[in-house]
Design an enzyme around this catalytic site. Structure first.
Site, PDB file in Angstrom:
ATOM      1  N   ASP A  47       1.412   5.234   0.099  1.00 21.46           N
ATOM      2  CA  ASP A  47       0.662   6.299   0.761  1.00 21.46           C
ATOM      3  C   ASP A  47       0.174   7.341  -0.241  1.00 21.46           C
ATOM      4  O   ASP A  47       0.594   7.363  -1.398  1.00 21.46           O
ATOM      5  CB  ASP A  47       1.549   6.988   1.804  1.00 21.46           C
ATOM      6  CG  ASP A  47       1.962   6.064   2.930  1.00 21.46           C
ATOM      7  OD1 ASP A  47       1.236   5.084   3.185  1.00 21.46           O
ATOM      8  OD2 ASP A  47       3.000   6.331   3.556  1.00 21.46           O
ATOM      9  N   ARG A 104      10.703   7.181   3.694  1.00 18.26           N
ATOM     10  CA  ARG A 104      10.699   8.640   3.809  1.00 18.26           C
ATOM     11  C   ARG A 104      11.491   9.103   5.033  1.00 18.26           C
ATOM     12  O   ARG A 104      12.124  10.167   5.006  1.00 18.26           O
ATOM     13  CB  ARG A 104       9.262   9.150   3.847  1.00 18.26           C
ATOM     14  CG  ARG A 104       8.549   9.005   2.501  1.00 18.26           C
ATOM     15  CD  ARG A 104       7.046   9.091   2.613  1.00 18.26           C
ATOM     16  NE  ARG A 104       6.604  10.357   3.177  1.00 18.26           N
ATOM     17  CZ  ARG A 104       5.335  10.614   3.487  1.00 18.26           C
ATOM     18  NH1 ARG A 104       4.392   9.698   3.267  1.00 18.26           N
ATOM     19  NH2 ARG A 104       5.005  11.774   3.991  1.00 18.26           N
ATOM     20  N   ARG A 140       0.837  -1.195   0.000  1.00 17.64           N
ATOM     21  CA  ARG A 140       0.000   0.000   0.000  1.00 17.64           C
ATOM     22  C   ARG A 140       0.875   1.249   0.000  1.00 17.64           C
ATOM     23  O   ARG A 140       1.479   1.581   1.019  1.00 17.64           O
ATOM     24  CB  ARG A 140      -0.896   0.022   1.239  1.00 17.64           C
ATOM     25  CG  ARG A 140      -1.787  -1.204   1.393  1.00 17.64           C
ATOM     26  CD  ARG A 140      -2.421  -1.196   2.763  1.00 17.64           C
ATOM     27  NE  ARG A 140      -3.280  -2.365   2.965  1.00 17.64           N
ATOM     28  CZ  ARG A 140      -3.878  -2.646   4.127  1.00 17.64           C
ATOM     29  NH1 ARG A 140      -3.689  -1.860   5.180  1.00 17.64           N
ATOM     30  NH2 ARG A 140      -4.640  -3.721   4.228  1.00 17.64           N
ATOM     31  N   TYR A 182      12.544   0.953  -3.570  1.00 18.75           N
ATOM     32  CA  TYR A 182      11.992   2.303  -3.613  1.00 18.75           C
ATOM     33  C   TYR A 182      13.106   3.288  -3.958  1.00 18.75           C
ATOM     34  O   TYR A 182      14.273   3.080  -3.607  1.00 18.75           O
ATOM     35  CB  TYR A 182      11.412   2.710  -2.258  1.00 18.75           C
ATOM     36  CG  TYR A 182      10.050   2.140  -1.952  1.00 18.75           C
ATOM     37  CD1 TYR A 182       8.892   2.836  -2.294  1.00 18.75           C
ATOM     38  CD2 TYR A 182       9.920   0.930  -1.285  1.00 18.75           C
ATOM     39  CE1 TYR A 182       7.636   2.328  -1.987  1.00 18.75           C
ATOM     40  CE2 TYR A 182       8.663   0.410  -0.980  1.00 18.75           C
ATOM     41  CZ  TYR A 182       7.531   1.122  -1.334  1.00 18.75           C
ATOM     42  OH  TYR A 182       6.285   0.607  -1.034  1.00 18.75           O
TER      43      TYR A 182
END
Length: 259
Positions: free
Chosen positions: A52, A197, A50, A110
């Site tokens: 964001d 992040r 999932r 990522y």
């Protein structure tokens, strides 16, 4: 009943994340609505994870089951004509009956990317975080190297994280540079809420010499969110790739799409 695997890309700016939510525009919800209309039967989409709100993907993987007679190789073409322009289906293939987009995945990569120019690039602002400052990239890489391995990443996840098991394995964490600014690529067997992040924010603090690379082990061992750097905004984050073979056996192919 066929199980179909999709690889999709999306600009997450105008979505409330991947997961379907009542009254919200989401990736999962949009895909389900579109496929239900195309196939004439209720479709449920399962994703590899999932993302964001505001986070993008170049290699998100999903699957669904259907009895529709539509040939599998026609789905990318049909969906590209039916979906909004900020979701793109890259490929479709029939998957084995035991395949699951999330449960079968071994790793994900990522990328967090930035724009270092004094004036933000108008055409990159949706995909890069504006950070017009010099950074010490060698120091950032030294810090990134200390994140590789199996650790408890409590210090690198949101305080809102409800998952109790916060041990994850990072296979690689690399700091690079392109014509716009620095970027960080992280490959791991799984990621906690806001983990990438926060890693990006922490490495940036190292690059600005507000943290020393040698502090990273103590931050990990402290298991305290307050010890790590800030949570960077979502626009710079892209899910690049999901792997379905063990990382140790995988050699990244030359045709992987780069942002």
């Amino acid at each position: 009943m066929k199980k179909i695997k999709l690889v999709i890309a999306y600009d997450g700016t105008d979505f409330s994340g991947f997961q379907a939510q009542p009254g919200q525009r989401t990736i999962q919800g949009t895909l389900q609505e579109t496929l239900t209309r195309i196939t004439g039967e209720p479709i449920e989409i399962y994703g590899s994870g999932r993302t964001d709100a505001g986070v993008h993907a170049l290699g998100q993987v999903c699957h669904f089951e259907t009895t529709s007679p539509i040939p599998v190789d026609k789905y990318p073409y049909i969906l590209r004509r039916s979906l909004p322009r900020d979701i793109l289906v890259l490929s479709a293939e029939e998957a084995a009956s035991d395949f699951h987009a999330r449960k079968s995945a071994y790793w994900k990569t990522y990328r967090y990317q930035t724009d270092r120019h004094r004036i933000p690039d108008l055409f990159e602002r949706r995909f890069r975080t504006h950070l017009p400052y010099e950074v010490d990239q060698p120091a950032m890489q030294r810090a990134a190297d200390r994140l590789v391995g199996t650790h408890d990443f409590t210090s690198f996840c949101s305080a809102k994280t409800v998952i109790e098991d916060r041990v994850r394995t990072i296979y690689r964490c690399e700091v690079g540079e392109d014509t716009h600014g620095f970027f960080i690529e992280v490959t791991g067997n799984g990621f906690l809420y806001n983990m990438v992040r926060i890693i990006a924010g922490t490495l940036y603090e190292v690059g600005r010499r507000n943290l020393d690379p040698e502090q990273i082990p103590a931050i990990l061992e402290g298991r305290d969110r307050r010890l790590a750097g800030p949570t960077f905004p979502p626009e710079g984050l892209i899910l690049l790739e999901v792997g379905y073979r063990p990382w140790q056996d995988f050699h990244r192919s030359a045709n992987v799409i780069s942002p």
